[in-house]
Design an enzyme around this catalytic site. Structure first.
Site, PDB file in Angstrom:
ATOM      1  N   PRO A   9       0.790  -1.232   0.000  1.00  0.00           N
ATOM      2  CA  PRO A   9       0.000   0.000   0.000  1.00  0.00           C
ATOM      3  C   PRO A   9       0.821   1.280   0.000  1.00  0.00           C
ATOM      4  O   PRO A   9       1.851   1.365   0.668  1.00  0.00           O
ATOM      5  CB  PRO A   9      -0.842  -0.103   1.279  1.00  0.00           C
ATOM      6  CG  PRO A   9      -0.191  -1.139   2.106  1.00  0.00           C
ATOM      7  CD  PRO A   9       0.482  -2.081   1.155  1.00  0.00           C
ATOM      8  N   ASN A  10       0.320   2.229  -0.751  1.00  0.00           N
ATOM      9  CA  ASN A  10       0.860   3.596  -0.846  1.00  0.00           C
ATOM     10  C   ASN A  10       2.160   3.700  -1.645  1.00  0.00           C
ATOM     11  O   ASN A  10       2.659   4.800  -1.867  1.00  0.00           O
ATOM     12  CB  ASN A  10       1.044   4.221   0.549  1.00  0.00           C
ATOM     13  CG  ASN A  10      -0.263   4.290   1.304  1.00  0.00           C
ATOM     14  OD1 ASN A  10      -1.219   4.863   0.802  1.00  0.00           O
ATOM     15  ND2 ASN A  10      -0.339   3.694   2.480  1.00  0.00           N
ATOM     16  N   ARG A  17       4.512  10.947  -2.256  1.00  0.00           N
ATOM     17  CA  ARG A  17       4.443  10.580  -0.848  1.00  0.00           C
ATOM     18  C   ARG A  17       5.766  10.867  -0.133  1.00  0.00           C
ATOM     19  O   ARG A  17       6.799  10.280  -0.481  1.00  0.00           O
ATOM     20  CB  ARG A  17       4.166   9.078  -0.831  1.00  0.00           C
ATOM     21  CG  ARG A  17       4.180   8.462   0.493  1.00  0.00           C
ATOM     22  CD  ARG A  17       4.209   6.947   0.379  1.00  0.00           C
ATOM     23  NE  ARG A  17       4.055   6.416   1.714  1.00  0.00           N
ATOM     24  CZ  ARG A  17       4.345   5.195   2.055  1.00  0.00           C
ATOM     25  NH1 ARG A  17       4.777   4.338   1.156  1.00  0.00           N
ATOM     26  NH2 ARG A  17       4.197   4.815   3.298  1.00  0.00           N
ATOM     27  N   TYR A  22      11.092   8.927   0.906  1.00  0.00           N
ATOM     28  CA  TYR A  22      11.063   7.923  -0.162  1.00  0.00           C
ATOM     29  C   TYR A  22      11.650   8.408  -1.486  1.00  0.00           C
ATOM     30  O   TYR A  22      11.752   7.620  -2.433  1.00  0.00           O
ATOM     31  CB  TYR A  22       9.618   7.436  -0.368  1.00  0.00           C
ATOM     32  CG  TYR A  22       9.034   6.792   0.875  1.00  0.00           C
ATOM     33  CD1 TYR A  22       9.518   5.562   1.332  1.00  0.00           C
ATOM     34  CD2 TYR A  22       8.033   7.410   1.616  1.00  0.00           C
ATOM     35  CE1 TYR A  22       9.005   4.974   2.480  1.00  0.00           C
ATOM     36  CE2 TYR A  22       7.509   6.824   2.767  1.00  0.00           C
ATOM     37  CZ  TYR A  22       8.003   5.615   3.193  1.00  0.00           C
ATOM     38  OH  TYR A  22       7.509   5.029   4.334  1.00  0.00           O
ATOM     39  N   ASN A  73       8.058  -5.696  -1.010  1.00  0.00           N
ATOM     40  CA  ASN A  73       8.014  -4.583  -0.065  1.00  0.00           C
ATOM     41  C   ASN A  73       6.557  -4.503   0.385  1.00  0.00           C
ATOM     42  O   ASN A  73       5.726  -3.900  -0.299  1.00  0.00           O
ATOM     43  CB  ASN A  73       8.449  -3.277  -0.716  1.00  0.00           C
ATOM     44  CG  ASN A  73       8.436  -2.120   0.277  1.00  0.00           C
ATOM     45  OD1 ASN A  73       7.910  -2.252   1.388  1.00  0.00           O
ATOM     46  ND2 ASN A  73       9.007  -0.994  -0.106  1.00  0.00           N
ATOM     47  N   ALA A  76       3.212  -0.894   4.715  1.00  0.00           N
ATOM     48  CA  ALA A  76       2.659  -0.892   6.080  1.00  0.00           C
ATOM     49  C   ALA A  76       2.256  -2.299   6.546  1.00  0.00           C
ATOM     50  O   ALA A  76       2.281  -2.584   7.751  1.00  0.00           O
ATOM     51  CB  ALA A  76       1.470   0.049   6.155  1.00  0.00           C
ATOM     52  N   HIS A  79       4.326  -4.605   9.014  1.00  0.00           N
ATOM     53  CA  HIS A  79       4.275  -4.512  10.471  1.00  0.00           C
ATOM     54  C   HIS A  79       3.003  -5.099  11.069  1.00  0.00           C
ATOM     55  O   HIS A  79       2.853  -5.101  12.289  1.00  0.00           O
ATOM     56  CB  HIS A  79       4.409  -3.030  10.879  1.00  0.00           C
ATOM     57  CG  HIS A  79       5.418  -2.282  10.064  1.00  0.00           C
ATOM     58  ND1 HIS A  79       6.758  -2.619  10.055  1.00  0.00           N
ATOM     59  CD2 HIS A  79       5.304  -1.242   9.186  1.00  0.00           C
ATOM     60  CE1 HIS A  79       7.403  -1.804   9.219  1.00  0.00           C
ATOM     61  NE2 HIS A  79       6.543  -0.973   8.684  1.00  0.00           N
ATOM     62  N   ASP A  86       1.890 -15.854   6.163  1.00  0.00           N
ATOM     63  CA  ASP A  86       1.385 -17.217   5.962  1.00  0.00           C
ATOM     64  C   ASP A  86       1.328 -17.590   4.480  1.00  0.00           C
ATOM     65  O   ASP A  86       1.613 -18.732   4.118  1.00  0.00           O
ATOM     66  CB  ASP A  86      -0.011 -17.368   6.589  1.00  0.00           C
ATOM     67  CG  ASP A  86       0.053 -17.486   8.110  1.00  0.00           C
ATOM     68  OD1 ASP A  86       1.160 -17.654   8.658  1.00  0.00           O
ATOM     69  OD2 ASP A  86      -1.012 -17.412   8.753  1.00  0.00           O
ATOM     70  N   GLU A  97      12.892  -9.484   1.296  1.00  0.00           N
ATOM     71  CA  GLU A  97      12.093  -8.338   1.753  1.00  0.00           C
ATOM     72  C   GLU A  97      12.885  -7.051   1.522  1.00  0.00           C
ATOM     73  O   GLU A  97      14.078  -7.004   1.821  1.00  0.00           O
ATOM     74  CB  GLU A  97      11.819  -8.525   3.252  1.00  0.00           C
ATOM     75  CG  GLU A  97      11.095  -7.386   3.922  1.00  0.00           C
ATOM     76  CD  GLU A  97      10.977  -7.620   5.441  1.00  0.00           C
ATOM     77  OE1 GLU A  97      11.525  -8.618   5.966  1.00  0.00           O
ATOM     78  OE2 GLU A  97      10.351  -6.761   6.099  1.00  0.00           O
ATOM     79  N   HIS A  99      12.777  -2.658   1.905  1.00  0.00           N
ATOM     80  CA  HIS A  99      12.178  -1.385   2.323  1.00  0.00           C
ATOM     81  C   HIS A  99      13.040  -0.265   1.773  1.00  0.00           C
ATOM     82  O   HIS A  99      14.273  -0.317   1.897  1.00  0.00           O
ATOM     83  CB  HIS A  99      12.090  -1.289   3.849  1.00  0.00           C
ATOM     84  CG  HIS A  99      11.257  -2.386   4.419  1.00  0.00           C
ATOM     85  ND1 HIS A  99       9.892  -2.386   4.321  1.00  0.00           N
ATOM     86  CD2 HIS A  99      11.602  -3.546   5.022  1.00  0.00           C
ATOM     87  CE1 HIS A  99       9.424  -3.497   4.860  1.00  0.00           C
ATOM     88  NE2 HIS A  99      10.444  -4.221   5.281  1.00  0.00           N
ATOM     89  N   SER A 101      13.094   2.862   2.817  1.00  0.00           N
ATOM     90  CA  SER A 101      13.657   3.624   3.937  1.00  0.00           C
ATOM     91  C   SER A 101      14.301   2.683   4.958  1.00  0.00           C
ATOM     92  O   SER A 101      14.083   1.461   4.922  1.00  0.00           O
ATOM     93  CB  SER A 101      12.549   4.433   4.622  1.00  0.00           C
ATOM     94  OG  SER A 101      11.625   3.568   5.256  1.00  0.00           O
ATOM     95  N   ARG A 106      13.466   4.545  12.186  1.00  0.00           N
ATOM     96  CA  ARG A 106      12.256   5.370  12.216  1.00  0.00           C
ATOM     97  C   ARG A 106      11.432   5.051  13.478  1.00  0.00           C
ATOM     98  O   ARG A 106      12.003   4.730  14.506  1.00  0.00           O
ATOM     99  CB  ARG A 106      11.476   5.144  10.910  1.00  0.00           C
ATOM    100  CG  ARG A 106      12.280   5.566   9.666  1.00  0.00           C
ATOM    101  CD  ARG A 106      11.514   5.311   8.390  1.00  0.00           C
ATOM    102  NE  ARG A 106      10.300   6.102   8.339  1.00  0.00           N
ATOM    103  CZ  ARG A 106       9.330   5.918   7.431  1.00  0.00           C
ATOM    104  NH1 ARG A 106       9.469   4.987   6.503  1.00  0.00           N
ATOM    105  NH2 ARG A 106       8.251   6.674   7.457  1.00  0.00           N
ATOM    106  N   ARG A 110       7.790   0.470  13.290  1.00  0.00           N
ATOM    107  CA  ARG A 110       8.294   0.002  12.000  1.00  0.00           C
ATOM    108  C   ARG A 110       9.403  -1.036  12.160  1.00  0.00           C
ATOM    109  O   ARG A 110       9.884  -1.606  11.178  1.00  0.00           O
ATOM    110  CB  ARG A 110       8.799   1.178  11.161  1.00  0.00           C
ATOM    111  CG  ARG A 110       7.699   2.099  10.711  1.00  0.00           C
ATOM    112  CD  ARG A 110       8.180   3.173   9.759  1.00  0.00           C
ATOM    113  NE  ARG A 110       7.278   4.310   9.791  1.00  0.00           N
ATOM    114  CZ  ARG A 110       6.152   4.412   9.084  1.00  0.00           C
ATOM    115  NH1 ARG A 110       5.804   3.469   8.252  1.00  0.00           N
ATOM    116  NH2 ARG A 110       5.383   5.470   9.203  1.00  0.00           N
TER     117      ARG A 110
HETATM  118  C1  DQA Z   1       8.296   0.990   3.693  1.00  0.00           C
HETATM  119  C2  DQA Z   1       8.405   1.250   5.197  1.00  0.00           C
HETATM  120  C3  DQA Z   1       7.071   1.012   5.881  1.00  0.00           C
HETATM  121  O1  DQA Z   1       7.184   1.226   7.287  1.00  0.00           O
HETATM  122  C4  DQA Z   1       6.030   1.953   5.329  1.00  0.00           C
HETATM  123  O2  DQA Z   1       4.766   1.687   5.921  1.00  0.00           O
HETATM  124  C5  DQA Z   1       5.961   1.929   3.851  1.00  0.00           C
HETATM  125  C6  DQA Z   1       7.186   1.821   3.061  1.00  0.00           C
HETATM  126  C7  DQA Z   1       9.598   1.344   2.941  1.00  0.00           C
HETATM  127  O3  DQA Z   1       9.708   0.957   1.797  1.00  0.00           O
HETATM  128  O4  DQA Z   1      10.468   2.011   3.500  1.00  0.00           O
HETATM  129  O5  DQA Z   1       4.892   2.114   3.272  1.00  0.00           O
HETATM  130  O6  DQA Z   1       8.047  -0.375   3.477  1.00  0.00           O
END
Ligand code: DQA
Length: 144
Positions: A9-10, A17, A22, A73, A76, A79, A86, A97, A99, A101, A106, A110
């Site tokens: 998401p996002n 954003r 980012y 990735n 959110a 977490h 699963d 995995e 991320h 950031s 942070r 997170r």
């Molecule tokens: C993220 C870090 C997450 O905590 C956050 O909710 C994101 C992006 C990152 O790519 O740094 O949406 O996964």
């Protein structure tokens, strides 16, 4: 050889954003970079982004027997989502995995990642390059 890159998401809002966290590049830029790297390495890649947990679970389940590796990735959902953990356990496809950031530098919330329990490695804080590193990590053992 086929890789699936999943963004949660996002991440479709990259570039708009929180650019101080980012960066200013967009999701389309990210996909372009991933596809160019895949072409260079001679592998097939499919990029998937969703703001919905169930859609991500469906995509992971559908990856069984189709993809050799997953870069994820979960944003959110990292977490919060036992369902994504699963699903990754169910398909048992090698997963890295990512991320953008540095999640450990942070907010406290997170620092917890459910997906880390199944990931071969977690790459955080390397910006978009983290996706390239994750792809290379999956390609090395697979290419042997
Ligand atoms: C993220 C870090 C997450 O905590 C956050 O909710 C994101 C992006 C990152 O790519 O740094 O949406 O996964």
């Amino acid at each position: 050889m086929k890789l699936l890159v999943i963004n949660g998401p996002n991440l479709n809002m990259l570039g708009v954003r929180e650019p101080e966290i980012y960066g200013k590049s967009t999701y389309a830029d990210l996909v372009g970079m991933i596809e160019a790297h895949a072409a260079e390495k001679g592998v097939d890649v499919h990029c998937f982004q969703s703001n919905h947990e169930g859609a991500i679970v469906d995509e992971i389940q559908a990856a069984l027997g189709v993809y050799d590796g997953i870069v994820i990735n979960p944003a959110a959902y990292t977490h919060t989502s036992v369902a994504i953990l699963d699903a990754l356990k169910a398909v048992a496809i090698p997963t890295v995995e990512v991320h953008i950031s540095d999640v450990n530098a942070r907010e406290e919330f997170r620092r917890r990642s459910f997906v880390s329990a199944v990931a071969l490695k977690t790459i955080a804080g390397h910006g978009f390059d983290g996706y390239i590193e994750a792809m290379d990590l999956l390609l090395c053992p697979l290419q042997k």
